[in-house]
Design a protein around this motif. Structure first.
Motif, PDB file in Angstrom:
ATOM      1  N   PRO A  12       0.783  -1.144  -0.163  1.00  0.00           N
ATOM      2  CA  PRO A  12       0.099  -0.021  -0.133  1.00  0.00           C
ATOM      3  C   PRO A  12       0.789   1.161  -0.215  1.00  0.00           C
ATOM      4  O   PRO A  12       0.234   2.426  -0.607  1.00  0.00           O
ATOM      5  CB  PRO A  12      -0.793  -0.115   1.397  1.00  0.00           C
ATOM      6  N   VAL A  70      -1.907  10.511   0.933  1.00  0.00           N
ATOM      7  CA  VAL A  70      -2.648  10.803   1.910  1.00  0.00           C
ATOM      8  C   VAL A  70      -2.014  11.888   2.705  1.00  0.00           C
ATOM      9  O   VAL A  70      -2.827  12.794   3.370  1.00  0.00           O
ATOM     10  CB  VAL A  70      -2.313   9.346   3.100  1.00  0.00           C
ATOM     11  N   ASP A 129      -8.234  12.576   3.942  1.00  0.00           N
ATOM     12  CA  ASP A 129      -7.257  11.287   4.096  1.00  0.00           C
ATOM     13  C   ASP A 129      -7.778  10.387   5.023  1.00  0.00           C
ATOM     14  O   ASP A 129      -6.997   9.396   5.407  1.00  0.00           O
ATOM     15  CB  ASP A 129      -5.921  11.902   4.992  1.00  0.00           C
ATOM     16  N   SER A 130      -9.114  10.717   5.554  1.00  0.00           N
ATOM     17  CA  SER A 130      -9.673   9.570   6.286  1.00  0.00           C
ATOM     18  C   SER A 130     -10.298   8.402   5.437  1.00  0.00           C
ATOM     19  O   SER A 130     -10.915   7.547   5.931  1.00  0.00           O
ATOM     20  CB  SER A 130     -10.922  10.091   7.432  1.00  0.00           C
ATOM     21  N   TYR A 131     -10.347   8.815   4.249  1.00  0.00           N
ATOM     22  CA  TYR A 131     -10.985   7.934   3.339  1.00  0.00           C
ATOM     23  C   TYR A 131      -9.879   6.858   2.761  1.00  0.00           C
ATOM     24  O   TYR A 131      -8.672   7.024   2.796  1.00  0.00           O
ATOM     25  CB  TYR A 131     -11.597   8.264   1.975  1.00  0.00           C
ATOM     26  N   ASP A 132     -10.309   5.546   2.119  1.00  0.00           N
ATOM     27  CA  ASP A 132      -9.241   4.604   1.567  1.00  0.00           C
ATOM     28  C   ASP A 132      -8.981   5.254   0.426  1.00  0.00           C
ATOM     29  O   ASP A 132      -9.261   6.298  -0.098  1.00  0.00           O
ATOM     30  CB  ASP A 132      -9.856   3.499   1.456  1.00  0.00           C
ATOM     31  N   LEU A 133      -7.778   4.679  -0.389  1.00  0.00           N
ATOM     32  CA  LEU A 133      -7.070   5.202  -1.587  1.00  0.00           C
ATOM     33  C   LEU A 133      -8.307   5.333  -2.595  1.00  0.00           C
ATOM     34  O   LEU A 133      -8.264   6.367  -3.541  1.00  0.00           O
ATOM     35  CB  LEU A 133      -6.136   3.982  -1.977  1.00  0.00           C
ATOM     36  N   LYS A 134      -9.194   4.265  -2.791  1.00  0.00           N
ATOM     37  CA  LYS A 134     -10.205   4.512  -4.026  1.00  0.00           C
ATOM     38  C   LYS A 134     -11.194   5.670  -3.568  1.00  0.00           C
ATOM     39  O   LYS A 134     -11.501   6.458  -4.638  1.00  0.00           O
ATOM     40  CB  LYS A 134     -10.761   3.269  -4.002  1.00  0.00           C
TER      41      LYS A 134
END
Length: 311
Positions: A12, A70, A129-134
């Motif tokens: 990741p 991020v 930045d609290s979301y996942d990469l997608k």
């Protein structure tokens, strides 16, 4: 884009290192603008957008940024209902912007009765930045992204006045004590104990010191390092100098409720005179010619990117 990233490696971390986000200039979607009165604001907006785009093309080339995605998006607030991403620049109307985002998000009926503490410490709004990469990529590619900026010297002086000329239970003991200890000769015990009474010249000595006794802070960090305007292609560039017009036009663009207007009130220390060019001049008089030049150099990129006149 994401699948290409995933192909590179299963780790990741390698997925989010060395990301290149091209500063493409997408046309603004103006289908929701009902009013004909925005022609001038719109024309100014288009000039700012193409100016920043041209600057980034010239300055940036196709340089890869060796940083985590991020980290790049850590100052960006998300409003999912109207698909808005707002990069926070302190001392450029950010408290009232957060109030507006809370109203857009259905968290408050009006921007006028949300307290300062609720805005800054209430944890009501999510950051990108609290979301996942997608989730990060999807929002970066489909939401309307905005940043609001301010003349760098005005922003700097405004931050100094707010944090050091008023009682403050964080900035005086954390920054004030360290600044007085390092830059004030013969400091008395009281000043060393409380950290109160930092002078503007001492603050600038701290700012320009490559061996700062205490780290940087978002209130005086450069916009180029808070919001990465050459790596994240912002759709809308607002300025503090034209805050209300820009903000209210932006609200039309994203289909905000007609009754929602950007608040006019000053968030804190409302009896203080606003930090204007004249106020800035008085503060800059305390510095030597070299210090003034070095302070300008410190914010050089911000001056260039957003087409501000050098003081």
């Amino acid at each position: 884009q994401l699948s290409d990233q995933q192909k590179m490696s299963k780790s990741p971390l390698s997925q989010i290192r060395g990301v290149y986000l091209p500063p493409a200039l997408h046309p603004l979607n103006k289908t929701l603008v009902k009013d004909g009165k925005w022609k001038e604001v719109d024309s100014t907006q288009e000039k700012r957008r193409s100016f920043l785009h041209d600057f980034c093309k010239k300055y940036n080339g196709r340089k890869q940024l060796q940083t985590h995605l991020v980290h790049l998006v850590s100052r960006i607030y998300v409003e999912d209902r109207h698909k808005v991403l707002y990069c926070e620049v302190p001392k450029a109307g950010c408290s009232n912007w957060k109030r507006v985002l809370m109203v857009l998000n259905g968290l408050a009926p009006s921007a006028h009765n949300i307290s300062h503490d609720d805005v800054h410490y209430g944890k009501h709004l999510r950051k990108l930045d609290s979301y996942d990469l997608k989730g990060i990529y999807t929002r970066l590619n489909t939401y309307t992204k905005t940043v609001f900026v301010r003349d760098p010297m005005e922003r700097l002086v405004s931050a100094f006045r707010d944090k050091f000329e008023h009682p403050n239970s964080y900035y005086h003991p954390v920054f004030g004590k360290a600044i007085i200890k390092k830059y004030r000769h013969n400091a008395n015990e009281e000043a060393l104990k409380t950290g109160s009474g930092v002078k503007f010249k001492e603050f600038i000595q701290y700012l320009l010191d490559s061996h700062r006794p205490v780290g940087m802070d978002i209130h005086w960090e450069q916009v180029s390092k808070l919001c990465y305007p050459c790596l994240i292609n912002y759709d809308f560039i607002g300025k503090f100098e034209t805050l209300e017009d820009d903000a209210n036009y932006f609200l039309q663009l994203v289909g905000a409720p007609a009754e929602l207007k950007f608040p006019k009130f000053k968030d804190r220390h409302s009896s203080d005179e606003r930090t204007s060019a004249e106020v800035v001049r008085q503060y800059l008089k305390e510095l030597s010619k070299e210090e003034r030049q070095m302070t300008y150099d410190f914010y050089y990129l911000d001056y260039l990117m957003f087409n501000y006149t050098s003081p």
